[in-house]
Structure formats: structure tokens, C-alpha cells
Motif scaffolding. Structure first.
Motif, short mmCIF file in Angstrom:
data_model
loop_
_atom_site.label_atom_id
_atom_site.label_comp_id
_atom_site.label_asym_id
_atom_site.label_seq_id
_atom_site.Cartn_x
_atom_site.Cartn_y
_atom_site.Cartn_z
N ILE A 177 -60.30 -46.68 2.69
CA ILE A 177 -60.56 -47.84 3.54
C ILE A 177 -60.15 -47.49 4.96
CG2 ILE A 177 -59.91 -50.22 4.03
CD1 ILE A 177 -59.64 -50.72 1.11
N LEU A 178 -61.03 -47.72 5.91
CA LEU A 178 -60.75 -47.43 7.31
C LEU A 178 -59.67 -48.37 7.83
CD1 LEU A 178 -64.41 -47.05 8.63
CD2 LEU A 178 -62.86 -45.24 7.91
N SER A 179 -58.79 -47.84 8.68
CA SER A 179 -57.73 -48.67 9.26
C SER A 179 -58.33 -49.75 10.16
CB SER A 179 -56.75 -47.80 10.05
OG SER A 179 -57.44 -47.10 11.08
N GLN A 180 -59.52 -49.46 10.72
CA GLN A 180 -60.24 -50.45 11.53
C GLN A 180 -61.73 -50.28 11.28
OE1 GLN A 180 -59.27 -50.32 15.66
NE2 GLN A 180 -60.57 -52.07 16.22
N ALA A 181 -62.37 -51.37 10.91
CA ALA A 181 -63.80 -51.29 10.61
C ALA A 181 -64.60 -50.86 11.84
CB ALA A 181 -64.30 -52.65 10.11
N VAL A 182 -65.71 -50.12 11.58
CA VAL A 182 -66.56 -49.63 12.67
C VAL A 182 -67.95 -50.24 12.50
CG1 VAL A 182 -65.29 -47.48 12.91
CG2 VAL A 182 -67.21 -47.58 11.34
N PRO A 183 -68.65 -50.51 13.60
CA PRO A 183 -69.99 -51.11 13.51
C PRO A 183 -70.96 -50.21 12.73
CG PRO A 183 -69.12 -51.27 15.74
CD PRO A 183 -68.20 -50.36 14.99
N LEU A 184 -71.82 -50.81 11.96
CA LEU A 184 -72.85 -50.09 11.20
C LEU A 184 -73.95 -49.68 12.16
CD1 LEU A 184 -74.05 -49.13 8.51
CD2 LEU A 184 -75.08 -51.40 8.28
N GLN A 185 -74.29 -48.37 12.24
CA GLN A 185 -75.29 -47.86 13.16
C GLN A 185 -76.30 -46.96 12.45
OE1 GLN A 185 -73.06 -45.95 16.29
NE2 GLN A 185 -72.40 -47.90 17.20
N GLU A 186 -76.49 -47.12 11.17
CA GLU A 186 -77.45 -46.32 10.43
C GLU A 186 -78.11 -47.18 9.36
OE1 GLU A 186 -75.53 -43.20 8.24
OE2 GLU A 186 -73.69 -44.38 8.01
N LYS A 187 -79.17 -46.64 8.83
CA LYS A 187 -79.91 -47.36 7.79
C LYS A 187 -79.21 -47.13 6.45
CE LYS A 187 -84.51 -47.81 5.74
NZ LYS A 187 -85.91 -47.30 5.73
N VAL A 188 -79.12 -48.22 5.66
CA VAL A 188 -78.48 -48.14 4.35
C VAL A 188 -79.31 -48.91 3.36
CG1 VAL A 188 -76.15 -47.87 5.30
CG2 VAL A 188 -77.04 -50.16 4.82
N ASP A 189 -79.07 -48.59 2.06
CA ASP A 189 -79.70 -49.32 0.97
C ASP A 189 -78.62 -50.13 0.26
OD1 ASP A 189 -82.22 -48.19 1.45
OD2 ASP A 189 -81.73 -46.41 0.25
N ILE A 190 -78.79 -51.45 0.18
CA ILE A 190 -77.84 -52.33 -0.48
C ILE A 190 -77.97 -52.16 -1.99
CG2 ILE A 190 -77.07 -54.69 -0.80
CD1 ILE A 190 -76.59 -53.62 1.99
N LEU A 191 -76.83 -51.87 -2.68
CA LEU A 191 -76.83 -51.66 -4.12
C LEU A 191 -76.12 -52.78 -4.86
CD1 LEU A 191 -75.95 -47.85 -4.14
CD2 LEU A 191 -78.22 -48.89 -4.26
N TYR A 192 -75.18 -53.42 -4.21
CA TYR A 192 -74.40 -54.46 -4.90
C TYR A 192 -73.89 -55.44 -3.86
CZ TYR A 192 -70.47 -56.69 -7.27
OH TYR A 192 -69.59 -57.62 -7.79
N GLY A 193 -73.84 -56.72 -4.25
CA GLY A 193 -73.30 -57.73 -3.38
C GLY A 193 -74.22 -58.93 -3.26
N PRO A 194 -73.80 -59.92 -2.53
CA PRO A 194 -72.57 -59.96 -1.72
C PRO A 194 -71.34 -60.45 -2.47
CG PRO A 194 -73.86 -61.92 -1.30
CD PRO A 194 -74.66 -61.11 -2.30
#
Length: 465
Positions: free
Chosen positions: A404-421
């Protein structure tokens, strides 16, 4: 009751310069300007006890002079008394360089005088100080015999009486006026005084002198203040020369820690904290706090921790004096072991933690503990080493990434959602946090843990292994 007297005629010299055999050294009393102690080299070159300072300097210009320090000898006498306390409970300090030991009541425990003396002698040899000794059936008689005859170990009353009668009157602790008075009437030996009845002595001499003779004979009691060991440990050593390297300090430090081990084990105690105060040339002090994760009493373990800690430190000035203190004490807890369990070859967890803290610093060694917190970035917190986090509820352990990142970073790439929300709504009493978490995979094949804020922004919170 049999008494033992121990006399340390050059305690200050032995404690500082016992191993210095390349230079003539003498201890001088500044009040009288006379030599009160000298080493073997100075003695060989003609320096005598009682010699004036001017005469000694003229005879041997290269003579190294040390001012006499009564407090140093007092402290060393206390250190010796503390060590001998494990063999005899009745010990009285006799300044400036003597100890009274009441030994007659110890024979049943040690099966006689010889066995008892072997134990005491072994303890004294560890100090490396020169000493003389004698036994007698009164404290003052033992002192006179130790200072004049020396090295008399006997419990036979008749034999000890013979030794005492052979003493010259100069061996007694009387002033010059009293000594001259005895010599004028032809008394040269203690035997002559012993044959005179007490009534006749009272007519011829002062009452104080008669009482002194009766105390030697044991007829009158000799008042003594018995030593009581301190509840905490504090012992010091003055260095022979200024030391600038921490590695060189470890040798004198080992002597003090060995004394600490004796102090702790006699009492069945242990400690987690030892303080080492380094007095520097300019009078400033640099204190070193040596800590252990578990209470220990072993000199080897304390010295190992001290060695690691000294490797990390830098001296701000040369050191002239070392003091070791141990004040936070507790009963030693012995761990029971199975008779048929093989002996452990590794370090115990707490012992390993202690070594790591001494090597890296106390603040650099810690455990990671899971806490009752919904926000992932605050879910893991630092805690004391080896602290368990078993109190976390089962419903707080859903699918979570290993990193887990100590501080979240903005999403800047394409991803495929597998589970959630998975919605997390928390911190309502302060600044409300509303997030929808998803498990996704990016173009590199990494499994990511993402969340979307209520304003529509996306962030990467962590990665799965």
C-alpha cells in the motif's frame, strides 16, 4: 568472635597504575608534601614512603607525581566491600584503606577458615590490588597484625596472642607524645604493656590510652559502623590517560560491567537500562543510554550491546573518567526449558531486537501493527517490536494488497476493472472520506488497487503481489 582485617596500602596507585611498569610513579599527599605510595620502579630507584617531595624530585627527576585523592580510595573500598558482601554480611570500612570482616560466624557455611579465605581471596584477586591481611579475636588486634606482620591466617588463640605480644609499640596507633612517654619508662614492646594489670595502667597513663589497650585485647568493644550495600549500582573508574577512541573505552568499561553482573546476580536482579557517563577532559559529560528489550544480568550481553552502540557514537572530547549506573532494577525472570527439548542455537527474539536497536538505533527498530482504521493509508502503524495485532476484528480483513502506497497517486494509465466497487465511508466526525475501491489490472499486467472519489477523480492506492 574471629575478625579479619584487610589492608590495601596503595589502593589509589594500584587502581590507576597497576599495569604501568615502565615509569616510576609516586602518590604525594599535598597536605604534608610527602610520598604516601610508590610503585616498584620508584622503590627500586630509592623513593621511600614518607620522603619529602623535594627530596624525591631531586633523587629522581623523571619521577611521575600523582596527588593523593582520598575520595578515590573511599570509592574503591566501597567497591571491594560490595563484592565481599556475598561472603560476609558484617563488613566495616576503615578509612583510608582498610576493611574489617567479622568471619567467625561464617565457618559453618564455608566449613572452616581455609575454605572461607579461598573464596575471599579469589574475589580480591579479580581487583588486582595489593593487600595484607590478618585474623584476630578483636578488630583492633587484627588491624595491628595486618599492618605490621601481614598475611596471618589463623584461628588458634594462643598463636594469635603470640603474634600480638611480639609487636613493637610503634605498631600501635598512638601519637608521638604517647610513644615518647612509653619509651621513657622503658616500654619497647606490646608484651610489656600486656603484663601490666589494668589498674596499674590506669595510674600511669591516660584513660584514653588504657581504653585503647583494652579494645586491642577485646575487653572493651570497638565501635564499628557496618556497611550496607546500595539499592542501585553505581561504580566509576578513572582512566590512566585520556582516551579519544570509543573502541579503547571498551576495555575499562568491561571491568565496570563485570562488577555490575556481580551486583545483579548476588541479588537475583536484572535490568533493561544501563547508563554510561563519560567525563571528558573539559569536565563535560557525555551520557550513553544502553537499553535491552528484555531484562538481563549478563556482563557478556551488556558488553555486546555497549560495543554496538559505541561503534555508532563519536566522542566530542577525550574521556578521563567512566561511570556506569544501573538504577531501574527488577527481579530476574528465569525461563523454564523442557528437559528433552534441544538447546536453542539461535538468538531469542527479544535478544535479537536488543542487538538491532544497539546497532541501528532504538527508533529504527519497530514492528508494523494493524489498527482499527478504515482508511488504508492509516491501517498500518509503527509499534514496539514484537507487539501482536491479534485484536483486529475479522470483518476488518477484506481483500487488501500486500503493498500500500504511503500516499495515493493519481491514476494516469488505462486499466481494466476486475472487481468492485467496495465503498469506504469514514472519518465522518472530521472531514468525511467517501471512496469506491476497485481491483484492476494495468497494461503492464500489474494488479492494482484503485479508488474513485465522489468528485470522479481516480487514484492508485496499492499493488497486489
Amino acid at each position: 568472635m574471629l575478625w579479619l582485617y584487610l589492608s590495601f596500602p596503595q589502593l589509589q596507585l594500584d587502581s590507576l597504575y597497576a599495569r604501568q611498569q615502565s615509569q616510576a610513579i609516586a602518590v604525594v599527599d599535598e597536605a604534608s608534601n610527602k610520598v604516601v605510595q610508590r610503585n616498584a620502579i620508584a622503590q627500586k630507584d630509592g623513593i621511600k614512603l614518607g620522603m619529602g617531595l623535594a627530596s624525591a624530585a631531586a633523587l629522581l627527576p623523571e619521577l611521575h607525581l600523582v596527588p593523593y585523592n582520598k575520595s578515590v580510595e573511599q570509592q574503591h573500598l566501597k567497591d571491594i566491600a560490595q563484592t565481599l558482601y556475598q561472603f560476609t554480611a558484617d563488613i566495616a570500612i576503615d578509612p583510608p584503606h582498610g576493611l574489617f570482616l567479622k568471619v567467625g560466624n561464617m565457618f559453618k557455611l564455608y566449613q572452616g577458615l581455609t575454605a572461607y579465605w579461598q573464596m575471599v581471596c579469589a574475589a580480591l584477586d579479580d581487583f588486582g590490588y595489593q593487600y595484607t591481611y590478618a585474623t584476630a579475636y578483636s578488630p583492633l588486634a587484627a588491624k595491628l597484625l595486618a599492618n605490621y606482620h601481614g598475611n596471618i591466617l589463623c584461628s588458634d588463640k594462643a598463636q594469635l596472642k603470640t603474634y600480638l605480644l611480639s609487636l613493637p609499640i610503634e605498631a600501635m596507633e598512638i601519637d608521638d607524645k604517647q610513644l615518647q612517654q612509653l619509651q621513657r619508662v622503658g616500654i619497647r614492646r606490646y608484651e610489656q604493656l600486656d603484663h601490666i594489670p589494668a589498674k596499674q595502667l590506669a595510674k600511669r597513663f591516660e584513660q584514653g590510652f588504657v581504653q585503647y589497650l583494652l579494645k586491642i585485647q577485646g575487653v572493651l568493644p570497638y565501635p564499628l559502623s557496618f556497611y550496607h550495600p546500595p539499592l542501585t549500582f553505581k561504580q566509576s573508574i578513572e582512566l590512566l590517560y585520556d582516551i579519544e577512541a570509543t573502541s579503547v573505552l571498551l576495555k575499562p568499561l568491561a571491568r565496570l560491567i563485570a562488577a555490575l553482573q556481580s551486583f545483579l546476580r548476588i541479588r537475583g536482579l536484572a535490568s533493561c537500562h544501563v547508563y554510561c557517563d563519560l567525563t571528558q577532559r573539559d569536565g563535560q559529560k557525555q551520557s550513553v543510554h544502553i537499553r535491552s528489550a528484555q531484562a538481563i544480568d549478563s556482563a557478556d550481553k551488556w558488553l555486546a550491546l555497549a560495543t554496538l552502540q559505541f561503534e555508532r557514537m563519536t566522542l566530542s572530547a577525550p574521556v578521563t573518567h567512566i561511570t556506569v549506573r544501573c538504577e531501574q532494577l527488577q527481579a530476574l525472570q528465569q525461563q523454564a526449558q523442557d528437559l528433552f527439548e534441544p538447546a536453542s542455537q539461535g538468538l531469542a527474539p527479544l535478544e535479537l531486537v536488543s542487538l538491532l536497536q544497539a546497532k541501528l538505533g532504538h527508533e529504527q527498530v519497530y514492528s508494523v501493527q494493524q489498527v482499527n482504521e478504515h482508511q488504508p493509508e492509516y491501517e498500518s502503524q509503527k509499534s514496539a517490536p514484537l507487539v501482536s495485532s491479534s485484536d483486529i476484528s475479522a470483518d476488518l480483513k477484506p481483500l487488501r494488497p500486500g503493498y500500500i502506497l504511503s500516499q495515493a497517486v493519481p491514476l494516469q494509465e488505462k486499466v481494466d476493472i476486475l472487481y468492485g466497487p467496495e465503498r469506504i465511508l469514514t472519518n465522518w466526525h472530521k472531514t468525511s472520506v467517501l471512496r469506491d475501491y476497485f481491483v484492476a489490472r494495468n497494461t503492464h499486467g500489474q494488479w492494482c488497487w484503485l479508488y474513485r472519489q465522489h468528485d470522479g477523480q481516480w487514484f492508485i492506492q496499492g499493488y497486489f503481489g
